[in-house]
Structure formats: C-alpha cells, structure tokens
Design a protein around this motif. Structure first.
Motif, mmCIF file in Angstrom:
data_model
loop_
_atom_site.group_PDB
_atom_site.id
_atom_site.type_symbol
_atom_site.label_atom_id
_atom_site.label_comp_id
_atom_site.label_asym_id
_atom_site.label_seq_id
_atom_site.Cartn_x
_atom_site.Cartn_y
_atom_site.Cartn_z
ATOM 1 N N ARG A 241 0.832 -1.214 0.000
ATOM 2 C CA ARG A 241 0.000 0.000 0.000
ATOM 3 C C ARG A 241 0.862 1.257 0.000
ATOM 4 N N ALA A 242 1.936 1.263 0.754
ATOM 5 C CA ALA A 242 2.832 2.419 0.786
ATOM 6 C C ALA A 242 3.485 2.620 -0.579
ATOM 7 N N ARG A 243 3.852 1.532 -1.253
ATOM 8 C CA ARG A 243 4.419 1.631 -2.607
ATOM 9 C C ARG A 243 3.419 2.249 -3.567
ATOM 10 N N GLU A 244 2.158 1.831 -3.464
ATOM 11 C CA GLU A 244 1.111 2.378 -4.335
ATOM 12 C C GLU A 244 0.922 3.873 -4.094
ATOM 13 N N VAL A 245 0.877 4.277 -2.828
ATOM 14 C CA VAL A 245 0.729 5.693 -2.492
ATOM 15 C C VAL A 245 1.920 6.480 -3.031
ATOM 16 N N ALA A 246 3.138 5.977 -2.803
ATOM 17 C CA ALA A 246 4.350 6.676 -3.256
ATOM 18 C C ALA A 246 4.386 6.806 -4.771
ATOM 19 N N SER A 247 3.984 5.756 -5.477
ATOM 20 C CA SER A 247 4.067 5.805 -6.941
ATOM 21 C C SER A 247 3.032 6.738 -7.551
ATOM 22 N N SER A 248 1.931 6.980 -6.848
ATOM 23 C CA SER A 248 0.911 7.879 -7.389
ATOM 24 C C SER A 248 1.043 9.309 -6.860
ATOM 25 N N PHE A 249 1.945 9.525 -5.896
ATOM 26 C CA PHE A 249 2.128 10.858 -5.324
ATOM 27 C C PHE A 249 2.969 11.694 -6.286
ATOM 28 N N ILE A 250 2.464 12.857 -6.659
ATOM 29 C CA ILE A 250 3.165 13.719 -7.597
ATOM 30 C C ILE A 250 3.540 15.018 -6.909
ATOM 31 N N SER A 251 4.825 15.334 -6.966
ATOM 32 C CA SER A 251 5.328 16.569 -6.371
ATOM 33 C C SER A 251 6.652 16.915 -7.031
ATOM 34 N N ILE A 252 6.964 18.195 -7.040
ATOM 35 C CA ILE A 252 8.290 18.609 -7.506
ATOM 36 C C ILE A 252 9.266 18.655 -6.340
ATOM 37 N N ASN A 253 8.756 18.392 -5.116
ATOM 38 C CA ASN A 253 9.574 18.410 -3.898
ATOM 39 C C ASN A 253 10.007 17.000 -3.511
ATOM 40 N N PRO A 254 11.156 16.869 -2.846
ATOM 41 C CA PRO A 254 11.562 15.553 -2.329
ATOM 42 C C PRO A 254 10.538 15.077 -1.293
ATOM 43 N N PHE A 255 10.315 13.768 -1.248
ATOM 44 C CA PHE A 255 9.370 13.211 -0.272
ATOM 45 C C PHE A 255 9.775 11.786 0.069
ATOM 46 N N PHE A 256 9.237 11.305 1.192
ATOM 47 C CA PHE A 256 9.388 9.897 1.527
ATOM 48 C C PHE A 256 8.068 9.403 2.103
ATOM 49 N N THR A 257 7.884 8.088 2.031
ATOM 50 C CA THR A 257 6.619 7.463 2.402
ATOM 51 C C THR A 257 6.864 6.439 3.502
ATOM 52 N N VAL A 258 5.964 6.432 4.501
ATOM 53 C CA VAL A 258 6.080 5.491 5.612
ATOM 54 C C VAL A 258 4.735 4.810 5.842
ATOM 55 N N PHE A 259 4.776 3.468 5.896
ATOM 56 C CA PHE A 259 3.624 2.672 6.307
ATOM 57 C C PHE A 259 3.741 2.522 7.813
ATOM 58 N N LEU A 260 2.766 3.045 8.556
ATOM 59 C CA LEU A 260 2.862 3.045 10.023
ATOM 60 C C LEU A 260 2.562 1.669 10.606
ATOM 61 N N LYS A 261 3.487 1.208 11.427
ATOM 62 C CA LYS A 261 3.338 -0.041 12.162
ATOM 63 C C LYS A 261 2.993 0.316 13.601
ATOM 64 N N PRO A 262 2.536 -0.655 14.405
ATOM 65 C CA PRO A 262 2.179 -0.341 15.796
ATOM 66 C C PRO A 262 3.285 0.393 16.550
ATOM 67 N N ALA A 263 4.526 -0.010 16.384
ATOM 68 C CA ALA A 263 5.624 0.647 17.110
ATOM 69 C C ALA A 263 5.770 2.110 16.713
ATOM 70 N N HIS A 264 5.436 2.450 15.473
ATOM 71 C CA HIS A 264 5.577 3.833 15.009
ATOM 72 C C HIS A 264 4.652 4.792 15.748
ATOM 73 N N VAL A 265 3.491 4.312 16.165
ATOM 74 C CA VAL A 265 2.562 5.202 16.865
ATOM 75 C C VAL A 265 2.680 5.070 18.386
ATOM 76 N N LEU A 266 3.355 4.030 18.855
ATOM 77 C CA LEU A 266 3.528 3.838 20.294
ATOM 78 C C LEU A 266 4.873 4.354 20.793
ATOM 79 N N GLU A 267 5.880 4.332 19.953
ATOM 80 C CA GLU A 267 7.218 4.760 20.338
ATOM 81 C C GLU A 267 7.355 6.275 20.183
ATOM 82 N N SER A 268 8.442 6.793 20.697
ATOM 83 C CA SER A 268 8.659 8.239 20.631
ATOM 84 C C SER A 268 9.519 8.633 19.432
ATOM 85 N N TYR A 269 9.671 7.725 18.462
ATOM 86 C CA TYR A 269 10.438 8.066 17.268
ATOM 87 C C TYR A 269 9.899 7.332 16.050
#
Length: 131
Positions: free
Chosen positions: A20-48
């Motif tokens: 799903r993150a690959r699909e979002v990244a491939s369809s995202f259009i911008s002239i700016n640099p960007f990165f895509t993250v698929f959130l896992k449980p640790a991503h919303v529970l941890e402080s980083y």
C-alpha cells in the motif's frame, strides 16, 4: 486537449516495502523531495519514527535538525536525528505528540513532502488505513 501535469516529478527518498505504501508513493506527484512510511504499531507507540537518509537534503555533519511537520493549518516542531553511520534518520522529540494529536494508527500511510529547506518544513499527507 492534453492533460496538464507537472513537468518535473521529484523521486521518492525511499522505496517502501509494504504494498500500500508503494502504491501511495508511486501515485504521489510533487516537484519536492518526499518519503513514504507505512505506520506499524511501534511507530505510533514509540517516541520516534525511522526515516530514510537525508543525504543531499541536510548536512551530515549535523547531529540533528529541527523541522516542522505541517498537517492542515497546524504545525508541530520535531527533532530529526541524522545518523552519522547509517543510511537512515529518526523523527524523535515531538513525533509522539504529532502522531497522537493527528490520531495516526497502524496501517496509515504518511507521505512527508519537504516544502521548505531553509526553515525545514515537511508537509504531511495522511492516507488512512483501509479496513
């Protein structure tokens, strides 16, 4: 009549593994640099949140950079730790507040678009999980 599209498209700073993150990244259009993250449980529970290497974006000699995460009309101050030895960084102090106040959940996909380098600002685009 032809479709009007940006003449240039920035490439993603990372290649997400999760489909799903690959699909979002491939369809995202911008002239700016960007990165895509698929959130896992640790991503919303941890402080980083681990993020891709910012080589060419920020100086590697710095240990960290203060950045703003912008979502809608609000922004949050977050510390971006830059790894001296590894090919990744971390959003740390301020990340958990951002995740909490925006009700981020495991399964959400976030695109972090760098809209200002001088006073670093990442515009965050949230694609809520699909149940």
């Amino acid at each position: 009549m032809r479709d009007e599209k940006p003449s240039q498209r920035a490439s993603s700073l990372n290649r997400p593994i999760q489909t799903r993150a690959r699909e979002v990244a491939s369809s995202f259009i911008s002239i700016n640099p960007f990165f895509t993250v698929f959130l896992k449980p640790a991503h919303v529970l941890e402080s980083y949140l681990a993020v891709p290497d910012m080589k060419g974006i920020f100086e590697k000699k710095e240990k960290y950079v203060h950045v703003k995460l912008q979502l809608g009309e609000r922004s949050w101050n977050v510390k971006l730790l830059l790894s001296q030895r590894f090919s990744f960084g971390r959003l740390s102090a301020g990340w958990s507040l951002f995740a909490s106040e925006n009700e981020l959940q495991p399964g959400d996909v976030c695109v972090f678009e760098l809209i200002s380098r001088d006073d670093p600002v990442f515009k965050v685009h949230v694609f809520k999980r699909q149940d």
